[in-house]
Design a protein around this motif. Structure first.
Motif, PDB file in Angstrom:
ATOM      1  N   GLN A  49       0.884  -1.201   0.093  1.00 41.16           N
ATOM      2  CA  GLN A  49      -0.081   0.038  -0.029  1.00 41.16           C
ATOM      3  C   GLN A  49       0.777   1.363   0.025  1.00 41.16           C
ATOM      4  N   ASP A  51       3.883   1.452  -1.157  1.00 38.59           N
ATOM      5  CA  ASP A  51       4.547   1.551  -2.524  1.00 38.59           C
ATOM      6  C   ASP A  51       3.426   2.310  -3.380  1.00 38.59           C
ATOM      7  N   ARG A  52       2.379   1.732  -3.396  1.00 33.85           N
ATOM      8  CA  ARG A  52       1.219   2.477  -4.350  1.00 33.85           C
ATOM      9  C   ARG A  52       0.985   3.650  -4.394  1.00 33.85           C
ATOM     10  N   LEU A  53       0.906   4.188  -2.918  1.00 28.51           N
ATOM     11  CA  LEU A  53       0.635   5.568  -2.353  1.00 28.51           C
ATOM     12  C   LEU A  53       1.981   6.450  -2.905  1.00 28.51           C
ATOM     13  N   ARG A  55       3.812   5.971  -5.533  1.00 30.77           N
ATOM     14  CA  ARG A  55       3.973   6.067  -6.772  1.00 30.77           C
ATOM     15  C   ARG A  55       2.942   7.232  -7.054  1.00 30.77           C
ATOM     16  N   GLU A  56       1.828   7.131  -6.464  1.00 29.50           N
ATOM     17  CA  GLU A  56       0.754   8.141  -6.748  1.00 29.50           C
ATOM     18  C   GLU A  56       1.216   9.646  -6.559  1.00 29.50           C
ATOM     19  N   ILE A  57       1.752   9.749  -5.598  1.00 29.32           N
ATOM     20  CA  ILE A  57       2.327  11.034  -4.910  1.00 29.32           C
ATOM     21  C   ILE A  57       3.532  11.571  -6.053  1.00 29.32           C
ATOM     22  N   ALA A  59       3.988  10.806  -8.822  1.00 28.78           N
ATOM     23  CA  ALA A  59       3.420  11.132 -10.131  1.00 28.78           C
ATOM     24  C   ALA A  59       2.809  12.256 -10.306  1.00 28.78           C
ATOM     25  N   ARG A  60       2.313  13.229  -9.094  1.00 31.81           N
ATOM     26  CA  ARG A  60       1.630  14.439  -8.989  1.00 31.81           C
ATOM     27  C   ARG A  60       2.323  15.504  -8.429  1.00 31.81           C
TER      28      ARG A  60
END
Length: 65
Positions: A49, A51-53, A55-57, A59-60
């Motif tokens: 989780q 790692d997923r978060l 990556r999301e942050i 990218a932004r």
């Protein structure tokens, strides 16, 4: 056995969430990203989780360089 879930929430209403998230400074975003990356690499049960978060942050937000 029955479990009741309270419908009363202490969280902000959905309409206010986007405005509140915009209050995160760039430095805070980078700090959060670093924390998430540390957890992701730690092998903790929440690593996927984190790692997923992360990556999301990542990218932004712009890089720190």
């Amino acid at each position: 056995m029955t479990t009741s879930i309270s419908t009363r929430s202490t969280f902000a209403p959905i309409d206010d969430v986007a405005g509140r998230l915009a209050l995160l400074t760039l430095q805070e975003a980078h700090d959060l990203l670093q924390l998430l990356l540390t957890i992701a690499q730690d092998g903790h049960r929440l690593s996927p989780q984190a790692d997923r978060l992360a990556r999301e942050i990542a990218a932004r937000i712009p890089s720190e360089n």
